[in-house]
Design an enzyme around this catalytic site. Structure first.
Site, PDB file in Angstrom:
ATOM      1  CG  HIS A  32      -2.057  -0.862   1.187  1.00  0.00           C
ATOM      2  ND1 HIS A  32      -1.947  -2.221   1.306  1.00  0.00           N
ATOM      3  CD2 HIS A  32      -3.361  -0.592   1.022  1.00  0.00           C
ATOM      4  CE1 HIS A  32      -3.152  -2.756   1.216  1.00  0.00           C
ATOM      5  NE2 HIS A  32      -4.039  -1.790   1.038  1.00  0.00           N
ATOM      6  CG  ASN A  63       4.350  -4.384   2.354  1.00  0.00           C
ATOM      7  OD1 ASN A  63       3.987  -3.233   2.539  1.00  0.00           O
ATOM      8  ND2 ASN A  63       3.516  -5.400   2.344  1.00  0.00           N
TER       9      ASN A  63
END
Length: 151
Positions: A32, A63
């Protein structure tokens, strides 16, 4: 255009589980850009944070560790400075000839770096970070830079 699930994994029906699927990933997280945790104030906003236009291929160790810790640092700043707001600008560093996810339907580029800029207008502060798409080898402060470098 945007990416889609065939750019990150293959999804096939699983005959062993009624209505279930088997997923074969390509080794990258759907990272994201605007973190879903920051959209819990609205079910619609949270759901829309999962649009593929808000995602970029990130190595799992980046991430889930390095990038997540940087996002946590931004949230911690807000907890310490309750009377302020942050404007956060984030994204991949895109350039020609980036490697691609070979199995991806749309031959998605794999960014080598990601940036995050945080602006605190009330206190007239700003900071930028430029991080490689891998597990951080140094403390997050080592990746701090000026906004002009990001520009």
């Amino acid at each position: 255009g945007s990416t889609n699930e065939q750019d990150y994994f293959l999804k096939t029906p699983d005959s062993k589980a009624k209505g279930g699927f088997t997923y074969k990933g390509f080794g990258f997280d759907r990272g994201h850009l605007a973190p879903s945790a920051d959209f819990s104030w609205s079910q619609k906003a949270l759901s829309e944070s999962y649009f593929y236009s808000n995602m970029s291929p990130q190595r799992p160790e980046f991430n889930r560790d390095s990038w997540a810790k940087l996002e946590d640092m931004m949230r911690a700043y807000l907890v310490r400075n309750l009377q302020t707001e942050l404007i956060i600008i984030t994204g991949p560093v895109l350039k020609d000839n980036l490697p691609k996810i070979p199995e991806a339907k749309n031959q998605v580029s794999i960014p080598e770096q990601f940036f995050k800029i945080a602006l605190d207008l009330k206190n007239q502060r700003a900071i930028a970070f430029l991080m490689p798409n891998q597990k951080a080898q140094y403390p997050h402060e080592s990746y701090a830079t000026d906004i002009a470098t990001i520009e």
